[in-house]
Write an enzyme that holds these catalytic residues in place. Sequence first.
Site, PDB file in Angstrom:
ATOM      1  N   GLY A   3       2.316  -0.384  -0.242  1.00 37.38           N
ATOM      2  CA  GLY A   3       1.181  -0.244   1.205  1.00 37.38           C
ATOM      3  C   GLY A   3      -0.225  -0.254   0.396  1.00 37.38           C
ATOM      4  O   GLY A   3      -1.148   0.103   0.696  1.00 37.38           O
ATOM      5  N   GLY A   4      -0.237  -0.777  -0.861  1.00 42.54           N
ATOM      6  CA  GLY A   4      -0.964  -1.591  -1.027  1.00 42.54           C
ATOM      7  C   GLY A   4      -2.126  -2.854  -1.411  1.00 42.54           C
ATOM      8  O   GLY A   4      -1.244  -2.821  -1.026  1.00 42.54           O
ATOM      9  N   VAL A   5      -3.289  -2.627  -1.980  1.00 48.18           N
ATOM     10  CA  VAL A   5      -3.720  -4.360  -1.743  1.00 48.18           C
ATOM     11  C   VAL A   5      -3.318  -4.978  -2.983  1.00 48.18           C
ATOM     12  O   VAL A   5      -3.168  -6.261  -2.185  1.00 48.18           O
ATOM     13  CB  VAL A   5      -4.775  -4.062  -2.320  1.00 48.18           C
ATOM     14  CG1 VAL A   5      -5.774  -3.533  -3.535  1.00 48.18           C
ATOM     15  CG2 VAL A   5      -5.619  -5.298  -1.949  1.00 48.18           C
ATOM     16  N   MET A  26      10.656   0.865  -1.264  1.00 46.91           N
ATOM     17  CA  MET A  26      11.160   1.841  -1.563  1.00 46.91           C
ATOM     18  C   MET A  26      10.838   3.770  -0.747  1.00 46.91           C
ATOM     19  O   MET A  26      10.179   3.745  -1.463  1.00 46.91           O
ATOM     20  CB  MET A  26      11.458   2.685  -3.410  1.00 46.91           C
ATOM     21  CG  MET A  26      12.550   1.194  -3.427  1.00 46.91           C
ATOM     22  SD  MET A  26      12.416   1.059  -5.228  1.00 46.91           S
ATOM     23  CE  MET A  26      10.632   0.467  -5.806  1.00 46.91           C
ATOM     24  N   CYS A  94      10.195   4.722 -14.048  1.00 49.19           N
ATOM     25  CA  CYS A  94      10.865   3.525 -12.780  1.00 49.19           C
ATOM     26  C   CYS A  94      10.675   2.012 -13.098  1.00 49.19           C
ATOM     27  O   CYS A  94      11.775   1.639 -11.868  1.00 49.19           O
ATOM     28  CB  CYS A  94       8.775   4.704 -11.705  1.00 49.19           C
ATOM     29  SG  CYS A  94       9.603   3.954 -10.257  1.00 49.19           S
ATOM     30  N   GLY A 118       3.549  -6.129  -7.319  1.00 43.66           N
ATOM     31  CA  GLY A 118       1.512  -6.485  -7.605  1.00 43.66           C
ATOM     32  C   GLY A 118       1.120  -6.208  -8.899  1.00 43.66           C
ATOM     33  O   GLY A 118       0.308  -5.833  -9.179  1.00 43.66           O
ATOM     34  N   CYS A 185       2.942   9.664  -8.680  1.00 39.57           N
ATOM     35  CA  CYS A 185       3.049   9.880  -7.600  1.00 39.57           C
ATOM     36  C   CYS A 185       3.924  10.969  -6.644  1.00 39.57           C
ATOM     37  O   CYS A 185       3.608  10.888  -5.662  1.00 39.57           O
ATOM     38  CB  CYS A 185       3.715   8.070  -6.836  1.00 39.57           C
ATOM     39  SG  CYS A 185       5.657   8.517  -7.233  1.00 39.57           S
TER      40      CYS A 185
END
Length: 354
Positions: A3-5, A26, A94, A118, A185
Site C-alpha cells: 500500500g506504499g509508493v 499479507m 519478517c 519495493g 508496524c
Amino acid sequence: MSGGVDSSVSAALLKAQGYEVIGAMMRFWPDNKKDDCFETCCSPDAAYEARRVADQVGVPFYLLDYREEFQEKIIDPFIAGYAAGETPNPCVNCNTRVKFDSLLKKARMLGCEFVATGHYVIRQGQALLRGDRNKDQTYFLWGTPKEAIPHLLFPVGHLEKPQVRQLAEAFGLPTAKKPESQNICFVQGDLKEFLAGHLTARPGPLVDLETGRVIGEHAGAQFYTVGQKKGLGLWQTHLERYVVRVSVPTNEVFVGPRAACEWGGLEAREVNWLLEPEELPEEVEVQVRYRTKPVPAQIEALSSGRMRVRLKEPQFAVTPGQSVVVYSGDRLLGGGFIAQPLWNGHEQTLIESL
C-alpha cells in the site's frame, strides 16, 4: 504490495516490462483489534490502497492471511526478546521468515517464478548489493536464504526515492505522495506502552558503573536498551549517563559515561551467509545499527552458527538483539543477531576497580 509508493511503483514497472504480475498483500492485523492497531504499511487502509493500485496498474490482487504466522514468527519473538533484555528488530525476522520464506514458497507453489518487493536493494545474479544510500535496505536482508535469491526481484532497487515518486506520478498511482511509515508496524503509539501490555514491570535499581552505587530506580529492566540516555530520571544529578548493560535476571540496569558504551567487538548468533564461508574476504565491513557507518572488521567463525567480530573502530551501543551485518564494499555478505558486545576496556576497568 504494502500500500506504499515503493511496492506500487514496483508493480507498475514490472507490468510495463512485460511480466505477468499478481499483486498480493499479507494480512497481519488480527480480528480482535481496532482498525488502527497496525501502522500504515500493514493496516486495512493500506490494503485498500494496494487494491486501488492493482486496479490502476491492471493486475489481480489478493489479500493473503498470515495472521497466525506473523504472531508466531514476529510478534511473539519480539516480546520474548525484550523479556530477555534484548532490543530486537522485527523487520529482519519478517523478511527472513515470512516474506522470503513462507510467501516465496507459496508463490512458487502457485507457479510464480519470482516474488518482487519495493526494497531498495540491487540483485546481480546471486549477489545482493546496496541500493540508494539514503534508503538502502540490505541491512534488513542479511537473513535471506541463499536459495531464495534467484527468485527475488527488486524493481526500484537502482532508483532513488525522488525518482520513485516521480514514476508514481507518471503512472498516475494514488500512492505517489503517500508518506512513509517509520514505526514498527504492529506497535501503535508508544513502544513502552505496548511492552507494558505484555510484560510485567518490576522496578529495580539503576546502578552507576563508576561507583557501584544505586543512583536511581528503573521501571523494569526489560524496558531499557543499551545506549539509552533519555528517560533515566537522572536529570537532578547532572550526570550524563547512558545504559551500558541490562540484566533481566537480577532486574538491574547499569549506567555509565558514553565511553562505557563504546565496544571493540561482539559475538553474534544465528549467523547466515549469502556466500560460502570459504569465500569470505579476510577483511570486511560491518554495521551494528541501520543508520551507522560501516567500519572495517575481522570475522572469526565459531561453532553452532555463531561468529566473533573484532571492530577496527569502537562502536557506540552494540546492543544484544540488534543485527550485525557484514559487507564487502556494496555487496551484502551476511550477518547475525548480536548476542553480546565484547572488548570494552572502559567498563572492564570500572568493574575491576569496584
